[in-house]
Motif scaffolding. Structure first.
Motif, PDB file in Angstrom:
ATOM      1  N   THR A  18      -3.647   4.104   0.967  1.00  0.00           N
ATOM      2  CA  THR A  18      -3.536   3.505   2.294  1.00  0.00           C
ATOM      3  C   THR A  18      -4.710   3.912   3.170  1.00  0.00           C
ATOM      4  O   THR A  18      -5.287   3.089   3.893  1.00  0.00           O
ATOM      5  N   ARG A  67       0.846  -1.181   0.000  1.00  0.00           N
ATOM      6  CA  ARG A  67       0.000   0.000   0.000  1.00  0.00           C
ATOM      7  C   ARG A  67       0.888   1.239   0.000  1.00  0.00           C
ATOM      8  O   ARG A  67       1.629   1.460   0.956  1.00  0.00           O
ATOM      9  N   PHE A  73       1.971   5.086   0.486  1.00  0.00           N
ATOM     10  CA  PHE A  73       1.539   6.107   1.431  1.00  0.00           C
ATOM     11  C   PHE A  73       0.546   7.056   0.759  1.00  0.00           C
ATOM     12  O   PHE A  73       0.657   7.381  -0.418  1.00  0.00           O
ATOM     13  N   GLY A  74      -0.419   7.513   1.525  1.00  0.00           N
ATOM     14  CA  GLY A  74      -1.354   8.501   1.010  1.00  0.00           C
ATOM     15  C   GLY A  74      -2.765   7.978   0.941  1.00  0.00           C
ATOM     16  O   GLY A  74      -3.218   7.184   1.776  1.00  0.00           O
TER      17      GLY A  74
END
Length: 671
Positions: free
Chosen positions: A554, A548, A550-551
């Motif tokens: 996720t 996943r 980041f951001g």
């Protein structure tokens, strides 16, 4: 000078331009109309886009439009606009969506005509109307739908396979692919050796390209029994049952590695139980996960069986880490915690099963004097196999076996087969392997219902057979989620195309075949993509299926495996290599004329004088027609900056279009 300062200056200049345009009204609006689609279909209800453009002024302008043709508005189609559209201040285009409405009637092809009406404040340029064909739900796939299917099921929509898919239908094409002869890789290596060519690790990539790039109707004539789907599934299986030539023993052994890949070819439409067995006893896997030469325990010298393969056959190759429901969701214990599928004790027990394994082949008749042989399955020698009782998963107990001291291979093989059966019949296998294959072919985030339908087919192909991989692949590709147009509109559906697959898609779609038939130029691409077949950095593949970024993804709880190798470096390198591939050839360093892999744009060159038609054609071939109007506009305006006064303007426009579509999110995100 900072970028922020430059941006401020640019904005001030733009504002000044707009103010001048509004204040003096010197610029006269010139309105034109075009369409980004010439056809739309009830079967594949992708809207057609009518584009109304203006040049000259910058003020907001309202343009009257009308609808005509043989189709009836609100009955046969819906429109995003009424009797007029307004081009906003500073904008150069507005788009009108015309969406087909599906019905149960059998009708001839109808037309939707959109016309711009004259009005004060602007003049008209060119034709004042466009016409779009509205195709009935005939049951036959159009180019957009068939191309999307081949992006999932193959390496791109080359014209031969596209014609086959449209002729046979999706299920008919799959059924035919299931019966096609297998395009094995090992014979390609053998032919290279016979010709005196190198066969160290780049040769495996050459062999894969050789088979994947075959055309149904080659220029030399005749018909080739291409097995595109099998090749695509085997390529996906290599990312599950990973071996890598980064290991020294395999780096120089391309024939053995392609022999392993050919077992994945056998398993692509075979039975999963046999596939798991073949992987377990293949010497390349034996070397890679170190169970070749694995001896029974001897506590007197502190010797214990190697546990590497015992762990990975469970974690990666069959059941995964957590107990699963048949829809792929995790089972939970009484405390709401996920339940592990195995423990360290289970690993120890399976490691004892995988003892006594040594290289096979006719010349290897003893455990201690077996020479390396990568072309035959490994043998299980009873004298080095742990004969004590073993407890596997779900309470399965393998009995103690009595070894009589003979040079035999029977008792150990009983344990191997029992362990394979134990894993094969575990309820996790269907949802675990099903999800991984859906991720490789269709979407990173299949719904539980999608996984559940595929798991059901794994458990029973309709004839009482468990593990029928041909049936599983058919279920994956024909599932409503894979085939539904509506799913393409969902922002969470689809996947990032594997970086390396973007290269293969371009080559396959535009027939980049070298005259020599030698695909050596397609090698040494790892640094561009952080991915290349047979070069995985570890048994965990190039990326995790559960990665996943980041951001937002996720935060939404979504997976995006391929994003794990999308870095600031590869984001640039892949586009640089795409540009080189389009402008010159597919190659790391260049090649001889006979080995050049050049993309064939001969069918597009006649469209260079009509950017709309050119972009429309390439967008269908490369993306299945998912190019958004804003991207279409940006590409068109870039292409028009190439003047027709240049001697090479036609091919320059085609290459610019292909490159910009290839760099677009619509190409790199597979819907």
């Amino acid at each position: 000078m900072t970028y922020q300062y430059i941006l401020k200056i640019s904005r001030l200049c733009l504002l000044g331009t707009l103010l001048v345009g509004m204040s003096d009204g010197l610029a006269q609006d010139v309105i034109s109309i075009s369409t980004l689609n010439t056809d739309m279909s009830e079967r594949w209800p992708q809207p057609a886009t009518v584009v109304i453009r203006r040049s000259g002024g910058v003020k907001a302008v309202t343009v009257p439009i009308s609808f005509g043709g043989t189709a009836t508005k609100a009955v046969d189609y819906a429109s995003s606009a009424g009797s007029s559209v307004t081009i906003p201040l500073g904008a150069r285009e507005v788009w009108v969506q015309v969406r087909p409405l599906t019905d149960a009637l059998t009708e001839p092809t109808e037309t939707v005509q959109v016309q711009v009406q004259a009005a004060p404040g602007f003049t008209l340029s060119g034709s004042s109307s466009v016409s779009i064909n509205l195709l009935d739900n005939s049951g036959l796939a159009n180019d957009e739908e068939a191309t999307r299917f081949l992006i999932q099921a193959g390496f791109g929509a080359d014209p031969d396979e596209l014609a086959e898919v449209k002729l046979l239908g999706f299920e008919g094409w799959i059924n035919q692919q299931l019966t096609r002869p297998k395009g094995y890789l090992q014979p390609v290596i053998q032919a290279r050796r016979a010709a005196g060519k190198d066969i160290f690790h780049p040769a495996t990539k050459i062999a894969l390209w050789t088979q994947a790039m075959r055309r149904r109707n080659p220029p030399g004539g005749g018909t080739v029994q291409t097995d595109v789907l099998r090749q695509r599934v085997a390529y996906s299986l290599l990312q599950i049952f990973v071996i890598s030539q980064n290991v020294d023993a395999l780096s120089l052994n391309s024939e053995g590695v392609t022999n392993y890949y050919d077992r994945l070819m056998d398993g692509a439409f075979g039975n999963f139980r046999q596939l798991l067995f073949d992987v377990t006893l293949h010497p390349c896997m034996g070397v890679y996960l170190s169970h070749v030469g694995n001896r029974k325990p001897d506590l007197s010298i502190n010797r214990y069986p190697d546990e590497n393969y015992a762990r990975e056959i469970m974690q990666l190759f069959s059941i995964g880490l957590w107990e699963l429901n048949q829809d792929g969701t995790r089972k939970l214990d009484g405390n709401g915690k996920p339940i592990p599928t195995y423990t360290n004790q289970n690993i120890t027990q399976f490691a004892r099963v995988f003892t006594g394994i040594q290289y096979g082949g006719p010349g290897n008749t003893q455990f201690d004097y077996s020479g390396e042989n990568f072309l035959y399955p490994m043998k299980v020698w009873d004298q080095e196999h742990d004969m004590d009782a073993k407890t596997l998963l779900n309470g399965t107990v393998l009995p103690a076996r009595t070894y009589n001291g003979a040079n035999t291979q029977t008792l150990g093989m009983l344990d191997i087969n029992a362990a394979i059966d134990n894993l094969f019949n575990h309820p996790n296998v269907g949802p675990f392997i099903g999800r991984l294959l859906i991720q490789r072919l269709v979407t990173s985030n299949p719904s539980p219902a999608y996984i559940g339908r595929v798991s059901a087919v794994f458990a029973n192909n309709g004839s009482g057979v468990r593990g029928d991989m041909g049936a599983v692949i058919k279920a994956i590709l024909l599932d409503p989620e894979a085939r539904s147009f509506d799913k393409t509109l969902e922002p969470t559906f689809g996947k990032m195309r594997e970086p390396y697959m973007t290269l293969m898609n371009m080559a396959k779609t535009f027939n980049a075949q070298p005259q020599s038939g030698d695909y050596e130029s397609a090698t040494y691409m790892y640094e561009f993509y952080l991915q290349e077949p047979f070069q995985s950095p570890s048994v965990f593949n190039f990326y995790s299926p559960n990665y996943r970024p980041f951001g937002e993804l996720t935060a939404l709880g979504l997976f995006a495996p391929e994003f794990q190798i999308l870095t600031a470096v590869t984001a640039i390198e892949t586009q640089n290599n795409l540009l080189n591939s389009v402008e010159n050839e597919i190659s790391r360093w260049g090649s001889s004329p006979a080995n050049q892999m050049k993309l064939d744009f001969s069918q597009e060159i006649p469209l260079a004088n009509d950017p709309d038609a050119l972009i429309r054609r390439l967008a269908i071939r490369m993306t299945g027609g998912t190019l958004r109007p804003r991207s279409f506009q940006n590409i068109r305006e870039a292409v028009l900056k190439i003047p027709t006064s240049n001697a090479t303007w036609q091919i320059d426009r085609v290459k610019m279009t292909a490159y910009l579509i290839g760099a677009s999110s619509e190409f790199n995100i597979q819907k």
